[in-house]
Design a protein around this motif. Structure first.
Motif, PDB file in Angstrom:
ATOM      1  N   UNK A  52      68.220  71.360 -61.266  1.00 52.82           N
ATOM      2  CA  UNK A  52      68.278  72.446 -60.296  1.00 52.82           C
ATOM      3  C   UNK A  52      68.642  71.926 -58.919  1.00 52.82           C
ATOM      4  N   UNK A  53      69.301  72.749 -58.134  1.00 51.75           N
ATOM      5  CA  UNK A  53      69.583  72.328 -56.773  1.00 51.75           C
ATOM      6  C   UNK A  53      68.427  72.759 -55.877  1.00 51.75           C
ATOM      7  N   UNK A  54      68.048  71.924 -54.899  1.00 48.87           N
ATOM      8  CA  UNK A  54      66.856  72.191 -54.099  1.00 48.87           C
ATOM      9  C   UNK A  54      67.065  73.310 -53.109  1.00 48.87           C
ATOM     10  N   UNK A  55      65.961  73.907 -52.688  1.00 51.02           N
ATOM     11  CA  UNK A  55      66.006  74.961 -51.683  1.00 51.02           C
ATOM     12  C   UNK A  55      64.846  74.766 -50.730  1.00 51.02           C
ATOM     13  N   UNK A  56      64.973  75.340 -49.561  1.00 54.82           N
ATOM     14  CA  UNK A  56      63.859  75.400 -48.635  1.00 54.82           C
ATOM     15  C   UNK A  56      63.011  76.611 -48.974  1.00 54.82           C
ATOM     16  N   UNK A  57      61.774  76.609 -48.515  1.00 57.12           N
ATOM     17  CA  UNK A  57      60.931  77.784 -48.683  1.00 57.12           C
ATOM     18  C   UNK A  57      61.167  78.689 -47.495  1.00 57.12           C
ATOM     19  N   UNK A  58      61.703  79.873 -47.740  1.00 54.60           N
ATOM     20  CA  UNK A  58      62.036  80.796 -46.664  1.00 54.60           C
ATOM     21  C   UNK A  58      60.810  81.334 -45.959  1.00 54.60           C
ATOM     22  N   UNK A  59      61.003  81.738 -44.735  1.00 50.03           N
ATOM     23  CA  UNK A  59      59.916  82.319 -43.955  1.00 50.03           C
ATOM     24  C   UNK A  59      60.291  83.727 -43.540  1.00 50.03           C
ATOM     25  N   UNK A  60      59.346  84.653 -43.745  1.00 50.82           N
ATOM     26  CA  UNK A  60      59.622  86.032 -43.368  1.00 50.82           C
ATOM     27  C   UNK A  60      59.804  86.220 -41.878  1.00 50.82           C
ATOM     28  N   UNK A  61      59.338  85.220 -41.087  1.00 50.34           N
ATOM     29  CA  UNK A  61      59.455  85.331 -39.633  1.00 50.34           C
ATOM     30  C   UNK A  61      60.726  84.676 -39.095  1.00 50.34           C
ATOM     31  N   UNK A  62      61.533  84.100 -39.983  1.00 47.83           N
ATOM     32  CA  UNK A  62      62.768  83.464 -39.546  1.00 47.83           C
ATOM     33  C   UNK A  62      63.662  84.492 -38.868  1.00 47.83           C
ATOM     34  N   UNK A  63      64.319  84.115 -37.769  1.00 49.60           N
ATOM     35  CA  UNK A  63      65.104  85.105 -37.005  1.00 49.60           C
ATOM     36  C   UNK A  63      66.372  85.584 -37.697  1.00 49.60           C
ATOM     37  N   UNK A  64      66.894  84.780 -38.614  1.00 49.61           N
ATOM     38  CA  UNK A  64      68.159  85.134 -39.269  1.00 49.61           C
ATOM     39  C   UNK A  64      67.907  85.294 -40.760  1.00 49.61           C
ATOM     40  N   UNK A  65      68.197  86.471 -41.267  1.00 51.66           N
ATOM     41  CA  UNK A  65      67.981  86.751 -42.693  1.00 51.66           C
ATOM     42  C   UNK A  65      69.339  86.807 -43.391  1.00 51.66           C
ATOM     43  N   UNK A  66      69.421  86.134 -44.520  1.00 49.01           N
ATOM     44  CA  UNK A  66      70.688  86.058 -45.238  1.00 49.01           C
ATOM     45  C   UNK A  66      70.478  86.467 -46.689  1.00 49.01           C
ATOM     46  N   UNK A  67      71.352  87.318 -47.156  1.00 50.21           N
ATOM     47  CA  UNK A  67      71.368  87.715 -48.557  1.00 50.21           C
ATOM     48  C   UNK A  67      72.550  87.039 -49.241  1.00 50.21           C
ATOM     49  N   UNK A  68      72.259  86.264 -50.281  1.00 52.71           N
ATOM     50  CA  UNK A  68      73.334  85.658 -51.068  1.00 52.71           C
ATOM     51  C   UNK A  68      73.272  86.102 -52.526  1.00 52.71           C
ATOM     52  N   UNK A  69      72.207  86.785 -52.912  1.00 53.27           N
ATOM     53  CA  UNK A  69      72.111  87.363 -54.253  1.00 53.27           C
ATOM     54  C   UNK A  69      72.658  88.781 -54.176  1.00 53.27           C
ATOM     55  N   UNK A  70      73.846  88.951 -54.740  1.00 52.43           N
ATOM     56  CA  UNK A  70      74.578  90.192 -54.522  1.00 52.43           C
ATOM     57  C   UNK A  70      75.605  89.954 -53.428  1.00 52.43           C
ATOM     58  N   UNK A  71      76.078  91.002 -52.789  1.00 50.05           N
ATOM     59  CA  UNK A  71      77.046  90.828 -51.700  1.00 50.05           C
ATOM     60  C   UNK A  71      76.465  89.991 -50.560  1.00 50.05           C
ATOM     61  N   UNK A  72      77.252  89.073 -50.053  1.00 47.06           N
ATOM     62  CA  UNK A  72      76.850  88.168 -48.976  1.00 47.06           C
ATOM     63  C   UNK A  72      76.641  88.962 -47.691  1.00 47.06           C
ATOM     64  N   UNK A  73      75.488  88.767 -47.041  1.00 44.71           N
ATOM     65  CA  UNK A  73      75.172  89.534 -45.841  1.00 44.71           C
ATOM     66  C   UNK A  73      74.299  88.698 -44.905  1.00 44.71           C
ATOM     67  N   UNK A  74      74.604  88.744 -43.610  1.00 42.10           N
ATOM     68  CA  UNK A  74      73.841  88.038 -42.586  1.00 42.10           C
ATOM     69  C   UNK A  74      73.283  89.073 -41.616  1.00 42.10           C
ATOM     70  N   UNK A 160      65.918  78.014 -39.708  1.00 41.35           N
ATOM     71  CA  UNK A 160      65.764  79.252 -38.938  1.00 41.35           C
ATOM     72  C   UNK A 160      66.223  80.459 -39.776  1.00 41.35           C
ATOM     73  N   UNK A 161      66.264  80.266 -41.109  1.00 40.61           N
ATOM     74  CA  UNK A 161      66.794  81.303 -41.979  1.00 40.61           C
ATOM     75  C   UNK A 161      65.748  81.764 -42.997  1.00 40.61           C
ATOM     76  N   UNK A 162      65.808  83.037 -43.324  1.00 43.24           N
ATOM     77  CA  UNK A 162      65.060  83.610 -44.440  1.00 43.24           C
ATOM     78  C   UNK A 162      66.112  84.027 -45.457  1.00 43.24           C
ATOM     79  N   UNK A 163      66.144  83.333 -46.596  1.00 36.41           N
ATOM     80  CA  UNK A 163      67.219  83.516 -47.576  1.00 36.41           C
ATOM     81  C   UNK A 163      66.635  84.057 -48.871  1.00 36.41           C
TER      82      UNK A 163
END
Length: 304
Positions: A52-74, A160-163
């Motif tokens: 598996x490729x590693x990931x960070x643990x996202x934080x709900x308080x991160x200022x920038x939220x990114x969706x990559x599951x489905x259409x890409x959105x910032x 600084x991301x919530x992914x």
């Protein structure tokens, strides 16, 4: 179920009540889990990575939220970034969100600009990163943002991301977790809810092909395991719902259709057995394929 970064999901909870499975349900559970892995050769795509490729643990308080599951959105402060970001800047961000362990400059430029010579690729990297930093610093009001920062000879994503991908993988049951643990079932339910679509859906980036297929396989594993836990708990309808979701994720995984056909037959849903087979026929026909003799024989056996 494969995991990417072994999360803390399933941590010990004092006083939690365990439950066991009888011989029959246990056999069904492992049969269903094993069955999910037998038909992936029908899915076009590159080789799926074993690790598996590693990931960070996202934080709900991160200022920038990114969706990559489905259409890409910032999103920043609930508003989607629709303009001002160049195509390669968006791609650069996605690349490092999927490689939070970091990569060298050479690896990044080879993935994003395979046609460029090393010097030119490096120039384009900094141009894209400059556009990314400028825009995100402006919309967040944080001039110190680096977005991608240097760490030795590697460049890493700034935390600084919530992914959504990171949250999905953090929810996966830890490797070695007990399947009879209620927390294991709860983790499966959470992960299944978080998988909202194909990785970077609609985006044609060659470097994304392997992780896309890897995530597809992991999602199917989660949904098959979810179906199994629901089935042994006596929730046949819920098990069928989970398998239907798995078929949406991997529409030509023939073994999933066979499992659905058997389960419908056990519930005396003869019409649904036939309908499931017809759905498989339609899906395979789109690829100029036909159901295997094994599946056709199953249809006949279930009719008897």
């Amino acid at each position: 179920v494969h995991t990417v970064t072994p999360p803390k999901a399933g941590a010990d909870v004092g006083g939690s009540r365990m439950f066991g499975l009888g011989l029959g349900p246990t056999s069904e559970l492992f049969d269903l889990l094993a069955a999910a892995r037998t038909d992936h050769e029908l899915v076009p795509g590159g080789e799926v990575a074993d690790e598996p490729f590693p990931v960070l643990v996202g934080s709900g308080s991160a200022p920038i939220k990114v969706r990559v599951l489905g259409p890409y959105r910032i999103d920043v402060d609930g508003k989607e970034i629709r303009s001002g970001l160049r195509a390669k800047a968006r791609e650069l961000l996605a690349f490092y969100l999927l490689h939070p362990e970091g990569t060298t400059l050479d690896v990044a430029t080879e993935a994003l600009w395979p046609e460029a010579d090393p010097g030119r690729g490096s120039e384009w990297f900094w141009t894209a990163l400059g556009n990314l930093r400028s825009l995100l610093r402006g919309v967040t009001g944080t001039k110190a943002l680096k977005i991608i920062e240097r760490d030795g000879d590697r460049y890493r994503i700034e935390p600084v991301f919530d992914v959504d991908l990171w949250r999905f993988q953090a929810a996966l049951p830890a490797r070695g977790a007990h399947t009879g643990d209620p927390e294991w079932a709860a983790a499966l339910e959470a992960a299944a809810d978080l998988y909202s679509g194909e990785l970077l859906a609609g985006v044609d980036w060659a470097w994304a092909d392997v992780p896309r297929e890897d995530l597809r396989r992991r999602a199917v594993d989660v949904l098959v395991a979810q179906a199994a836990t629901r089935l042994v708990a006596g929730d046949a309808r819920g098990a069928l719902d989970a398998l239907s979701h798995a078929v949406e994720v991997d529409p030509v995984a023939e073994q999933l259709y066979r499992r659905m056909m058997r389960l419908h037959a056990k519930q005396f849903h003869r019409d649904e057995v036939d309908a499931t087979f017809r759905r498989l026929e339609v899906r395979l026909a789109e690829l100029d394929l036909q159901p295997t003799p094994e599946t056709r024989k199953l249809l006949q056996d279930l009719a008897e």
